[in-house]
Design a protein around this motif. Structure first.
Motif, PDB file in Angstrom:
ATOM      1  N   VAL A   7       0.860  -1.186   0.000  1.00 25.12           N
ATOM      2  CA  VAL A   7       0.000   0.000   0.000  1.00 25.12           C
ATOM      3  C   VAL A   7       0.896   1.235   0.000  1.00 25.12           C
ATOM      4  CG1 VAL A   7      -1.599   1.353   1.414  1.00 25.12           C
ATOM      5  CG2 VAL A   7      -2.006  -1.103   1.068  1.00 25.12           C
ATOM      6  N   SER A   8       0.727   2.098  -1.000  1.00 25.95           N
ATOM      7  CA  SER A   8       1.604   3.273  -1.107  1.00 25.95           C
ATOM      8  C   SER A   8       0.975   4.522  -0.503  1.00 25.95           C
ATOM      9  CB  SER A   8       1.965   3.527  -2.569  1.00 25.95           C
ATOM     10  OG  SER A   8       0.809   3.895  -3.295  1.00 25.95           O
ATOM     11  N   ASP A   9      -0.336   4.549  -0.432  1.00 25.33           N
ATOM     12  CA  ASP A   9      -1.026   5.723   0.115  1.00 25.33           C
ATOM     13  C   ASP A   9      -2.255   5.275   0.884  1.00 25.33           C
ATOM     14  OD1 ASP A   9       0.070   8.315  -1.556  1.00 25.33           O
ATOM     15  OD2 ASP A   9       0.104   6.468  -2.750  1.00 25.33           O
ATOM     16  N   LEU A  10      -2.501   5.964   1.971  1.00 23.64           N
ATOM     17  CA  LEU A  10      -3.696   5.660   2.759  1.00 23.64           C
ATOM     18  C   LEU A  10      -4.357   6.970   3.152  1.00 23.64           C
ATOM     19  CD1 LEU A  10      -5.284   3.340   4.331  1.00 23.64           C
ATOM     20  CD2 LEU A  10      -3.915   4.030   6.310  1.00 23.64           C
ATOM     21  N   ALA A  11      -5.663   7.046   2.985  1.00 20.61           N
ATOM     22  CA  ALA A  11      -6.404   8.226   3.432  1.00 20.61           C
ATOM     23  C   ALA A  11      -7.554   7.759   4.315  1.00 20.61           C
ATOM     24  CB  ALA A  11      -6.944   9.002   2.230  1.00 20.61           C
ATOM     25  N   LEU A  12      -7.609   8.324   5.507  1.00 17.99           N
ATOM     26  CA  LEU A  12      -8.677   7.958   6.449  1.00 17.99           C
ATOM     27  C   LEU A  12      -9.551   9.174   6.719  1.00 17.99           C
ATOM     28  CD1 LEU A  12      -6.630   5.924   9.126  1.00 17.99           C
ATOM     29  CD2 LEU A  12      -7.922   5.025   7.158  1.00 17.99           C
ATOM     30  N   SER A  13     -10.854   8.986   6.614  1.00 15.71           N
ATOM     31  CA  SER A  13     -11.780  10.058   6.997  1.00 15.71           C
ATOM     32  C   SER A  13     -12.746   9.517   8.038  1.00 15.71           C
ATOM     33  CB  SER A  13     -12.601  10.535   5.787  1.00 15.71           C
ATOM     34  OG  SER A  13     -11.736  10.967   4.772  1.00 15.71           O
ATOM     35  N   ASP A  14     -12.773  10.172   9.167  1.00 18.26           N
ATOM     36  CA  ASP A  14     -13.669   9.778  10.261  1.00 18.26           C
ATOM     37  C   ASP A  14     -13.558   8.307  10.618  1.00 18.26           C
ATOM     38  OD1 ASP A  14     -14.570  12.353  10.627  1.00 18.26           O
ATOM     39  OD2 ASP A  14     -16.228  12.142   9.194  1.00 18.26           O
ATOM     40  N   TYR A  15     -12.351   7.785  10.505  1.00 15.89           N
ATOM     41  CA  TYR A  15     -12.112   6.400  10.917  1.00 15.89           C
ATOM     42  C   TYR A  15     -11.531   6.415  12.331  1.00 15.89           C
ATOM     43  CZ  TYR A  15     -10.692   1.562  10.910  1.00 15.89           C
ATOM     44  OH  TYR A  15     -10.575   0.233  11.229  1.00 15.89           O
ATOM     45  N   ARG A  16     -12.232   5.772  13.282  1.00 14.49           N
ATOM     46  CA  ARG A  16     -11.777   5.742  14.684  1.00 14.49           C
ATOM     47  C   ARG A  16     -11.426   7.158  15.157  1.00 14.49           C
ATOM     48  NH1 ARG A  16     -12.578   0.909  17.652  1.00 14.49           N
ATOM     49  NH2 ARG A  16     -11.858  -0.891  16.501  1.00 14.49           N
ATOM     50  N   ASN A  17     -10.161   7.376  15.619  1.00  8.22           N
ATOM     51  CA  ASN A  17      -9.832   8.725  16.097  1.00  8.22           C
ATOM     52  C   ASN A  17      -9.152   9.584  15.017  1.00  8.22           C
ATOM     53  OD1 ASN A  17      -7.405   7.298  16.186  1.00  8.22           O
ATOM     54  ND2 ASN A  17      -6.604   8.444  17.935  1.00  8.22           N
ATOM     55  N   TYR A  18      -9.259   9.147  13.745  1.00  8.20           N
ATOM     56  CA  TYR A  18      -8.708   9.948  12.648  1.00  8.20           C
ATOM     57  C   TYR A  18      -9.822  10.765  11.978  1.00  8.20           C
ATOM     58  CZ  TYR A  18      -4.430   7.279  13.067  1.00  8.20           C
ATOM     59  OH  TYR A  18      -3.269   6.729  13.551  1.00  8.20           O
ATOM     60  N   ASP A  20      -9.207  13.306   9.464  1.00  7.45           N
ATOM     61  CA  ASP A  20      -8.814  13.396   8.061  1.00  7.45           C
ATOM     62  C   ASP A  20      -7.313  13.229   8.018  1.00  7.45           C
ATOM     63  OD1 ASP A  20      -9.842  13.817   5.475  1.00  7.45           O
ATOM     64  OD2 ASP A  20     -11.054  15.466   6.282  1.00  7.45           O
ATOM     65  N   GLN A  21      -6.840  12.120   7.507  1.00  8.07           N
ATOM     66  CA  GLN A  21      -5.404  11.863   7.549  1.00  8.07           C
ATOM     67  C   GLN A  21      -4.967  11.186   6.261  1.00  8.07           C
ATOM     68  OE1 GLN A  21      -2.971  12.343  10.305  1.00  8.07           O
ATOM     69  NE2 GLN A  21      -1.764  12.088   8.457  1.00  8.07           N
ATOM     70  N   VAL A  22      -3.931  11.737   5.657  1.00  9.41           N
ATOM     71  CA  VAL A  22      -3.352  11.113   4.465  1.00  9.41           C
ATOM     72  C   VAL A  22      -1.921  10.716   4.809  1.00  9.41           C
ATOM     73  CG1 VAL A  22      -2.742  11.462   2.040  1.00  9.41           C
ATOM     74  CG2 VAL A  22      -4.766  12.582   2.988  1.00  9.41           C
ATOM     75  N   VAL A  23      -1.551   9.483   4.495  1.00  7.62           N
ATOM     76  CA  VAL A  23      -0.184   9.016   4.782  1.00  7.62           C
ATOM     77  C   VAL A  23       0.385   8.319   3.556  1.00  7.62           C
ATOM     78  CG1 VAL A  23       1.263   7.912   6.531  1.00  7.62           C
ATOM     79  CG2 VAL A  23      -1.149   8.300   7.020  1.00  7.62           C
ATOM     80  N   ARG A  24       1.651   8.594   3.258  1.00  4.42           N
ATOM     81  CA  ARG A  24       2.362   7.860   2.198  1.00  4.42           C
ATOM     82  C   ARG A  24       3.212   6.780   2.840  1.00  4.42           C
ATOM     83  NH1 ARG A  24       3.960   9.734  -3.406  1.00  4.42           N
ATOM     84  NH2 ARG A  24       3.487   7.527  -3.343  1.00  4.42           N
ATOM     85  N   PHE A  25       3.198   5.624   2.239  1.00  8.39           N
ATOM     86  CA  PHE A  25       4.032   4.539   2.746  1.00  8.39           C
ATOM     87  C   PHE A  25       4.992   4.097   1.669  1.00  8.39           C
ATOM     88  CE2 PHE A  25      -0.078   3.683   5.061  1.00  8.39           C
ATOM     89  CZ  PHE A  25       0.363   4.138   6.281  1.00  8.39           C
TER      90      PHE A  25
END
Ligand SMILES: Nc1ncnc2c1ncn2[C@@H]1O[C@H](COP(=O)(O)OP(=O)(O)O)[C@@H](O)[C@H]1O
Ligand SMILES: [Mg+2]
Length: 372
Positions: A7-18, A20-25
């Motif tokens: 997985v190269s990119d992950l975007a979480l919206s309203d997931y658990r305590n996130y 709006d978060q975008v992360v590159r892996f």
């Protein structure tokens, strides 16, 4: 041919305590560090959720949605053999998930199998010490990753069991035969897949356990509810098909089912029997033996899945619990994985081989830790 994915990119919206978060892996090892309760497990749980649409911590999806929000979205870019796919899953509590593939709406099953994960977590002890449902879930998750259409089969079967049980509870017998046939048909299919899976897993479990526990012997065996029922009632099955046997058994227990308002035969009552030496693991194994066996089950699932294509390896907060032998076994496996996520509250607990790119997690925010 190995077609390792990551997985190269992950975007979480309203997931658990996130929020709006975008992360590159990147490929290789990513360490997620931070104090307890900051969202390390939540983040890896989101990645794992894409693989099976279930969480290792909760059975109800409601807990995955940030409190106060109507729904959560997990979006990930999966890279496999140079091919990039963007998958998106929307989780709305109490309703069916919605999926997108490369931004177009698709049936959820179409994105299953794109991301594959194996997670090691402190909760794994329940694989050995917990109810049979834990072990069935362990098997089902592997089955889904090997064969995404198993997810459809399983949810169809679960629905049959629910509707048939409702009918049994109501005490009405009209229409029951139709449900018997459906239960036997879907049930036989599940039983066959599970039996094959356990046969494939067993040698890997034995090998992993021996390596963790100085040559000691552990075994896994499926104890299908069909066989338990046949033994109890001395049913002669001859050369009948699995489906026919299931049907015969269901008819045999009809009166008991009506008395109790439950479906008494079928894979929803299977057990995965675990043993150490000659003794059943559950109720007999020590804490240390139980841990080793739980680890061996996960190691075996990784090895089995890696035969086709290595899944993403998630090591969630496990190192504090492990001695050096077990740490090094886990660390060995890392070489076979294309991508590894390691979470830890204390960086020093993570073995040398596993130290990689570090991200800090703090109250639902992820930041890169720059090299000193
Ligand atoms: N649905 C939710 N909405 C808001 N916060 C949540 C939700 N589910 C869990 N949390 C919060 O997430 C935190 C736990 O995150 P977790 O990833 O388990 O921590 P850790 O970093 O220790 O692994 C807790 O503070 C919990 O209150
Ligand atoms: Mg955690």
């Amino acid at each position: 041919m190995v077609r390792a994915m990551y997985v190269s990119d992950l975007a979480l919206s309203d997931y658990r305590n996130y929020a709006d978060q975008v992360v590159r892996f990147e490929r290789g090892v990513t360490m997620l560090v931070g104090r307890n309760g900051q969202g390390k497990t939540n983040l890896v749980e989101a990645i794992a959720y894409l693989a099976t649409f279930s969480s290792h911590r909760v059975s109800a999806d409601a807990a995955l949605v940030r409190s106060g929000a109507p729904g959560a979205v997990i979006r990930a870019k999966a890279v496999e053999a140079g091919r990039e796919r963007v998958i998106e899953l929307e989780i709305i509590a109490g309703r069916a998930n919605r999926a997108k593939l490369n931004r177009s709406p698709v049936k959820t099953r179409e994105i299953l199998g794109i991301v594959r994960t194996v997670t090691f977590a402190p909760e794994d002890l329940a694989l050995v010490k917990g109810d049979p449902a834990e072990r069935r879930r362990f098997l089902d998750e592997i089955a889904i990753m090997r064969m995404p259409r198993y997810a459809d089969l399983k949810s169809r079967y679960d629905k049959i069991v629910r509707q048939r049980a409702a009918l049994l509870k109501s005490g009405r017998t009209s229409g029951l035969e139709v449900w018997d046939l459906q239960l036997a048909s879907a049930g036989a299919e599940i039983s066959q897949i599970r039996a094959q899976l356990v046969a494939d897993l067993a040698p890997h479990v034995a090998e992993a356990y021996a390596a963790l526990a100085e040559g000691a012997v552990a075994g896994v065996q499926l104890a299908p509810s069909l066989e338990t029922t046949e033994e109890r009632y001395g049913l002669e099955t001859g050369a009948a098909s699995l489906e026919q046997r299931m049907l015969t058994a269901v008819q045999k227990v009809r009166q008991r089912e009506l008395d109790r308002g439950l479906c008494l035969v079928g894979p929803h009552r299977d057990e995965l029997a675990l043993s150490i030496g000659d003794l059943p693991a559950r109720g007999y194994a020590s804490h240390g033996e139980s841990w080793s066996l739980a680890l061996a089950l996960r190691l075996a699932s990784f090895t089995l899945l890696a035969d086709d294509d290595p899944p993403i390896l998630i090591l969630d907060d496990v190192f504090a619990e492990l001695d050096s032998r077990r740490r090094s076994r886990l660390a060995q496996m890392v070489g076979a994985a294309e991508q590894v996520f390691v979470t830890a509250a204390v960086e020093g607990d993570v073995p040398e081989e596993l130290v990689g790119r570090t991200l800090r997690v703090d109250a639902g925010t992820v930041t890169e830790v720059s090299d000193e």
